[in-house]
Design an enzyme around this catalytic site. Structure first.
Site, PDB file in Angstrom:
ATOM      1  N   PRO A  46       0.817  -1.208   0.000  1.00  0.00           N
ATOM      2  CA  PRO A  46       0.000   0.000   0.000  1.00  0.00           C
ATOM      3  C   PRO A  46       0.860   1.272   0.000  1.00  0.00           C
ATOM      4  O   PRO A  46       1.956   1.273   0.566  1.00  0.00           O
ATOM      5  CB  PRO A  46      -0.808  -0.092   1.293  1.00  0.00           C
ATOM      6  CG  PRO A  46      -0.378  -1.310   2.003  1.00  0.00           C
ATOM      7  CD  PRO A  46       0.581  -2.067   1.161  1.00  0.00           C
ATOM      8  N   THR A  51      -2.201   3.657  -7.515  1.00  0.00           N
ATOM      9  CA  THR A  51      -3.313   4.489  -7.962  1.00  0.00           C
ATOM     10  C   THR A  51      -2.776   5.731  -8.674  1.00  0.00           C
ATOM     11  O   THR A  51      -3.279   6.137  -9.727  1.00  0.00           O
ATOM     12  CB  THR A  51      -4.193   4.886  -6.760  1.00  0.00           C
ATOM     13  OG1 THR A  51      -4.610   3.692  -6.108  1.00  0.00           O
ATOM     14  CG2 THR A  51      -5.407   5.673  -7.194  1.00  0.00           C
ATOM     15  N   GLU A 267      22.084 -11.060   5.672  1.00  0.00           N
ATOM     16  CA  GLU A 267      22.310 -11.115   4.221  1.00  0.00           C
ATOM     17  C   GLU A 267      23.797 -11.183   3.903  1.00  0.00           C
ATOM     18  O   GLU A 267      24.216 -11.892   2.992  1.00  0.00           O
ATOM     19  CB  GLU A 267      21.659  -9.924   3.515  1.00  0.00           C
ATOM     20  CG  GLU A 267      20.131  -9.842   3.656  1.00  0.00           C
ATOM     21  CD  GLU A 267      19.383 -11.091   3.207  1.00  0.00           C
ATOM     22  OE1 GLU A 267      19.874 -11.794   2.302  1.00  0.00           O
ATOM     23  OE2 GLU A 267      18.314 -11.382   3.778  1.00  0.00           O
ATOM     24  N   HIS A 270      24.940 -14.771   4.145  1.00  0.00           N
ATOM     25  CA  HIS A 270      24.638 -15.554   2.932  1.00  0.00           C
ATOM     26  C   HIS A 270      25.652 -15.237   1.843  1.00  0.00           C
ATOM     27  O   HIS A 270      26.206 -16.124   1.198  1.00  0.00           O
ATOM     28  CB  HIS A 270      23.262 -15.169   2.368  1.00  0.00           C
ATOM     29  CG  HIS A 270      22.099 -15.732   3.115  1.00  0.00           C
ATOM     30  ND1 HIS A 270      21.995 -17.048   3.464  1.00  0.00           N
ATOM     31  CD2 HIS A 270      20.945 -15.140   3.541  1.00  0.00           C
ATOM     32  CE1 HIS A 270      20.833 -17.249   4.084  1.00  0.00           C
ATOM     33  NE2 HIS A 270      20.178 -16.101   4.150  1.00  0.00           N
TER      34      HIS A 270
END
Ligand code: ADP
Ligand code: MG
Ligand code: ZN
Length: 466
Positions: A46, A51, A267, A270
């Site tokens: 949102p 829109t 992260e 990884h």
């Protein structure tokens, strides 16, 4: 029409522009046998400009534009919604080429199997009408494009996404650092800022906020400046406004400093473990910008498609996946590891299970398959498991042993490369997203260069002016 500036969503603009171009200029497409795209669905969190983008297209497309909102239909009596849809589609057909925009389509397009709201009948009739009309347009090749927007494409009825309906999906993501800078620029363009205000610094720490939150931030900062009777907005006004805005942030994704640091290390874990494996894919991107169901991403890009994997590659993959959790443990201690690794843990478990039960990759269990490629569910559904108690126990023990061995190797690798892990987490906190150039510099012990996308000035995409 008001001027509409949609910033930081260039990719989405390009995707949608192509579809609109089709309407204007169908000949080159149809000459090559391409069909008119029927439905395009804009999806994303949102407040990210869906829109806004659709409205900008309305101003730009140069064809009639019809707008309905899914939420309007929810309150209606049975049959009214379907009639509205029919009416809108008929009007659009009359003046074709044209565009129909259905905002918040999830209000009507919710999967029919899920939930039983009060207006189920109504919703279903409205949905069916949309599907029928779209199919009709498809058969007759009517040049009407149906654009829709949703925050929740995961709950949409599968029938909507079928070929010839909304078969094009345009993702709008939360804005990255550069995107946030552009958006705040748009929303402060007509406000007097103190000279030398650095908007990039204003939005730097705001990982995870939406465009709507930033519009709100600009407005709050102006209100604060008024309250203290200033004639320009200064950096401190933004600082005060930030607290207000992020507390009320609807996205709910705004990350706290602590979580952000944890994600940065996760992260980095990884990326570093993956990078240090032999014969592993190249690490091309690491980011702490939240995505759907993920707090961050680490991306590895294979040079070519793989048809099979070696045992060594599988174990490397498992270690890479453990890298996130191991990094968290190293910086926070065993008590502070998080559920952020739950996806990783699930993937690892299923790979280890396959190694042992399906692919014959475990030395102690041997070259035998005890489960089909559908996993061990199949085994549970038959009367008798296709292995003995003893074998079952052996497989469990082997799974434990392998997992512990691979995890501790992963942790050791990160401990041996602690300074690189710190450097990468630091770069992520600073830039949010890093790519090959930065990753390689860090791994070679050099100072990472500022990302190119970060330096190059980019102007917001102005789709329409008054
Ligand atoms: P969505 O439909 O995705 O929920 P909206 O398009 O209604 O979000 O955005 C709400 C408001 O937030 C807009 O009116 C605008 O002020 C601001 N906004 C959101 N995204 C952007 C963007 N990418 N660029 C500029 N402003 C934005
Ligand atoms: Mg919207
Ligand atoms: Zn992870």
């Amino acid at each position: 029409m008001l001027p509409v500036d949609v910033a930081g969503v260039e990719e989405a603009v390009v995707d949608v522009a192509e579809v609109v171009d089709f309407l204007h200029n169908p000949d080159p497409y149809t000459a090559l046998g391409a069909k008119i795209p029927r439905g395009v669905i804009l999806t994303g969190p949102p407040g990210c400009g869906k829109t806004l983008l659709a409205r900008a297209i309305a101003g730009e497309a140069g064809v009639p534009f019809f707008q309905v909102s899914g939420s309007e239909f929810v309150e209606m009596y049975v049959g009214v919604g379907a009639a509205r849809v029919r009416d809108t589609f008929e009007q659009a057909q009359k003046v074709a080429p044209s565009i129909i925009f259905i905002d918040e389509i999830d209000a009507i397009g919710r999967s029919r199997s899920s939930g039983h709201g009060n207006n189920n009948d109504e919703r279903e009739q409205t949905l069916n009408e949309i599907l029928t009309k779209m199919d009709g347009f498809g058969e007759m090749n009517v040049p009407v494009i149906v654009l829709a927007a949703t925050n929740r494409d995961d709950i949409l009825d599968a029938a909507l996404m079928r070929a010839g309906r909304f078969d094009r999906k345009v993702n709008i993501h939360l804005p990255d650092l550069k995107g946030r800078e552009q958006i705040i620029k748009v929303h402060t363009a007509k406000k007097p800022l103190e000279e030398g205000t650095n908007l990039l610094e204003v939005v730097r720490g705001m990982t995870g906020v939406s465009g709507a939150d930033l519009a709100n931030l600009a407005n709050e900062a102006a209100l604060i400046a008024v309250r203290r009777k200033g004639d320009t907005i200064v950096a401190n006004d933004f600082e005060l406004a930030k607290d207000k805005v992020t507390m009320g942030a609807k996205s709910g994704l705004k990350m706290k400093e602590h979580d952000k640091r944890n994600t940065a290390y996760h992260e980095a874990g990884h990326a570093i473990v993956g990078y240090l494996q032999e014969n592993f894919d190249q690490c091309t991107k690491v980011s702490i910008l939240p995505r759907a169901n993920a707090l961050g991403i680490t991306q590895f890009t294979p040079e070519e498609d793989k048809v099979s994997m070696t045992k060594a590659q599988i174990f490397s993959t498992i270690k890479m996946a453990y890298g996130g959790r191991a990094a968290e443990e190293i910086i926070g201690g065993a008590d502070n590891i998080t559920t952020g690794a739950s996806n990783d843990i699930q993937r690892i478990t299923s790979m280890l299970t396959s190694c042992i039960m399906q692919w014959g990759l475990s030395d102690s269990v041997g070259q035998l398959a005890y489960a089909s490629e559908y996993g061990d569910h199949l085994a549970h559904s038959v009367q008798r498991l296709p292995y003995s108690e003893k074998t079952a126990q052996m497989m469990d023990e082997e799974k434990q042993a392998l997992s512990q061995k691979l995890y501790s190797e992963t942790k050791k690798l990160l401990l041996d490369n602690r300074s690189k892990m710190d450097a990468m987490a630091h770069a992520l906190l600073k830039w949010e997203t890093i790519e090959v150039e930065q990753i390689e510099a860090i791994m070679e012990g050099r100072e990472p260069p500022t990302p190119k996308w970060f330096i190059e000035p980019t102007a917001p995409v102005v789709l329409s002016k008054e």
